[in-house]
Design an enzyme around this catalytic site. Sequence first.
Site, short mmCIF file in Angstrom:
data_model
loop_
_atom_site.label_atom_id
_atom_site.label_comp_id
_atom_site.label_asym_id
_atom_site.label_seq_id
_atom_site.Cartn_x
_atom_site.Cartn_y
_atom_site.Cartn_z
N HIS B 500 0.87 -1.17 0.00
CA HIS B 500 0.00 0.00 0.00
C HIS B 500 0.90 1.21 0.00
CE1 HIS B 500 -3.41 -2.20 2.43
NE2 HIS B 500 -3.06 -2.84 1.33
N ASN B 501 1.27 1.68 -1.15
CA ASN B 501 2.07 2.88 -1.22
C ASN B 501 1.43 3.82 -2.20
OD1 ASN B 501 4.12 0.46 -0.69
ND2 ASN B 501 4.72 2.27 0.43
#
Lengths: 255, 580
Positions: B500-501
């Site tokens: 999750h970036n």
Amino acid sequence: MADDDNPNNQSSEKERFDSSRRRFVKNTGMVVGGVAGGSLLGGFFTDQFLDDTGTKEKENGKQPIDYIEARMFFKHKKDFDVLNHATERIFPEDESGPGAIELGVPYYIDKQLAGDWGKNTEMYMQSPFQDDEIPLKREDVFLQGVRKINEASKNKFEDDFKNLEKGEQIEVLQLLENDDVDMELIRASDFFESLKSAVMEGCYSDPIYGGNKNMEGWKMKEYPGVQMSHRSNLEKEEFIAMEPKSLKDYMDIEN
Amino acid sequence: MPKKMDKVDVVTVGVGWTGGIIAAELTKAGYKVVGLEKGGERSINDYRYDRNELKYSARGEMMQNLNDNTITYRNNLDQKAKPVRNKNSLVLGTGTGGGGSHWAAQAHRYFSYDFEIRSKTIERYGKDKIPKGMIIKDWGITYDELEPYYDRMEKTMGTSGEKDPLADERSDAYPTPANKLPPSMKLFRKATESLGYHPFVRPTGIASEKYENPDGKTIQACQFCAFCVNYGCDWGAKADPNITVIPTAKETGNFDLRTHAEVKRILYDGNKATGVLYVDTRTGQEYEQPADVVSLTSFIFNNVRLLLLSEIGEPYNPKSGNGLIGKHFVDHHFEPVTRGFFEDEKFNNYIGSGGLGVCFTDFGADNFDHSDVDFLNGGQIEIQMGGNAPISNNPVPEGTPTWGEEFKKQSLKYYNKYLDISFKMATLSFEDQYMDLDPVYKDSSGDPLIRCTYDFTDDYRAKSEFLQNKCVDVLEEMGADKIEKHGLPDHFDGSFIFQHNGGGAVMGDDPEDSFVNNYSQTWDMDNLFVIGASSFPQFGMTNPTLTVGALTYRASEGIIEYLENGGGQLAKATTKHQRT
């Protein structure tokens, strides 16, 4: 929700496990009619008998030879002896069940080190390595590590690690855990962390890897292994203990 | 010399959710699409017989190996970055489906507040509420504008769930009903209701009953087998590009999927992209693939790295504040856990799925008054049950040794006698947190790795502490006998474990502070689309995939419009000033 979405429709686990004969009876009772999920069609529709696996007694009462219990990575028995005793101190036999040795953990670790994992093939290993990074492959870490354990044992108790009393062995391992032992290019505590983690893997991975022998690790933990479905148990209020199943059971469902 | 291939309408770099959606929508519209995927091809048949924790969870079978390419990270501008060497610390999907194959399938929408966070914060609290260094911004799209695309993505996936009572309006119900709940979650629901909160069953791209999506693809009903996160679903119950959009694209006859195809550069001439340069990783042969539209559809690290390596856009410089590429980097989410041990209860903790959960957002978005707290946005508090696997779950009360007799005794005792309450937190962007090319470390072909500069901020810490105290209240109400807070470490430690970036090529309506418009089309080159969470100016509370999918459906409409109308910008810029 229709019941036929459940591939097991398992009304009773006990009916499906005949412990006296140490065999699973697969009576999956799955409903035919296009409800089965993508890749798992096939052999659930039949009753099948699976032999138990591993090293348990055969019907004539003799212990079979377990040919996987030989060393792939550790050439010297002396090093492997240290590993044996260290893993048992980390996960000892007690009233709840077997310890690391009986579960096959040392052979599990030996086989892992002999393969890709021991050679860090999935890791980025390009230099430069900074001060707190570990430039070593796992095979080097573990070999150096068990030798350091024995060295520390000799320094403190003037004997090989395998000959020490339990309490003394624990004291030696604590020296590593607390970084009171010097290792080359790695902190002793980092090696000890890796060792603990490998022991957990050996206790609880599928028996296919040589540890968790006869699923005894899972049985102690009341972990059911590879079940087709838990759908019908999702809402149950009480704890449901099941005889665990392994990948071998799972694969043999479908021939 | 690269071998030159025939020109196509669209080339996608990566074939996961974003590449798969672009491929499906464009090929259905009759356009020829080439999908270039660095990894191999996967189908549901490859997931069979592999319910194996060691292989998938501990060793990351579905994740990219790091031996020839990784990322580096540091906490601040004064540090030397270190490479993330171990696969357990960097989850990157590979192969067709990418991260969309091994994901947890938690599928929350963002709130209308998230898309207009800057203006809504100033409107309610004044400009001074935004602390120095924080660079949150509006997306250039509102929730209402994105809503139809959210609905489309939910229908592609067969999403099951219950509407969050505090969330924005929906045009339709979830395509499949909310999951049934195990006793632990009913306990959570009851406790949070009695505390006055608004719990709901988590929406997830895991169908609760057999479902056929709008493209005619079937999603099966979840069996809660617990081999879910880190695995492909062998039952076909978890939405995955490999059972939805990729086969949809293939069936049109217009999709040319090429695997083991690693894109090295985006090619361009003036202000038009002309195609991509890629290499077959098996043979080493280089190819040039010309296309009318180039669509970057890989994970953010690769999207942003390709822009930087191809020298497209201006790299962000945190000292001068100039440049856009790499700016707005965030890592979502380090999840501090609050753990409750129960002496008299025993739960079937081995049951679960990646999306099985109950949540509430009373302390999220702008659902509560932030006047007296030192942070913006907030978090979603939740209980989730992925199904506790035995290698990685050895719960012992604090103070218990981590090995030996007592460890064994306690870890066996509590394995089915504990529950974790966690939260997902909005991660906001700051001026000194960004991505650029690492000056030292390189991949096996000599190209620099991407470098992340990131640490926990005061906003993040205050939010985390606030939310964790709420979790303690919930566990007390649930009747836990012993409650432990496992909080944030001192600094971000390089654990990129959720894939999750966000940020690096962000969205907006002003080319001065955004690199793409709300069709994910770049302002600089109108035939280059950069799609994915790289366009998020900051993260909302929850996981990114549903929002990424919605933005991708919108991008696919934009690309079709672009091709039909012979080019041009699809969105109007709010400033006339065009960067060069």
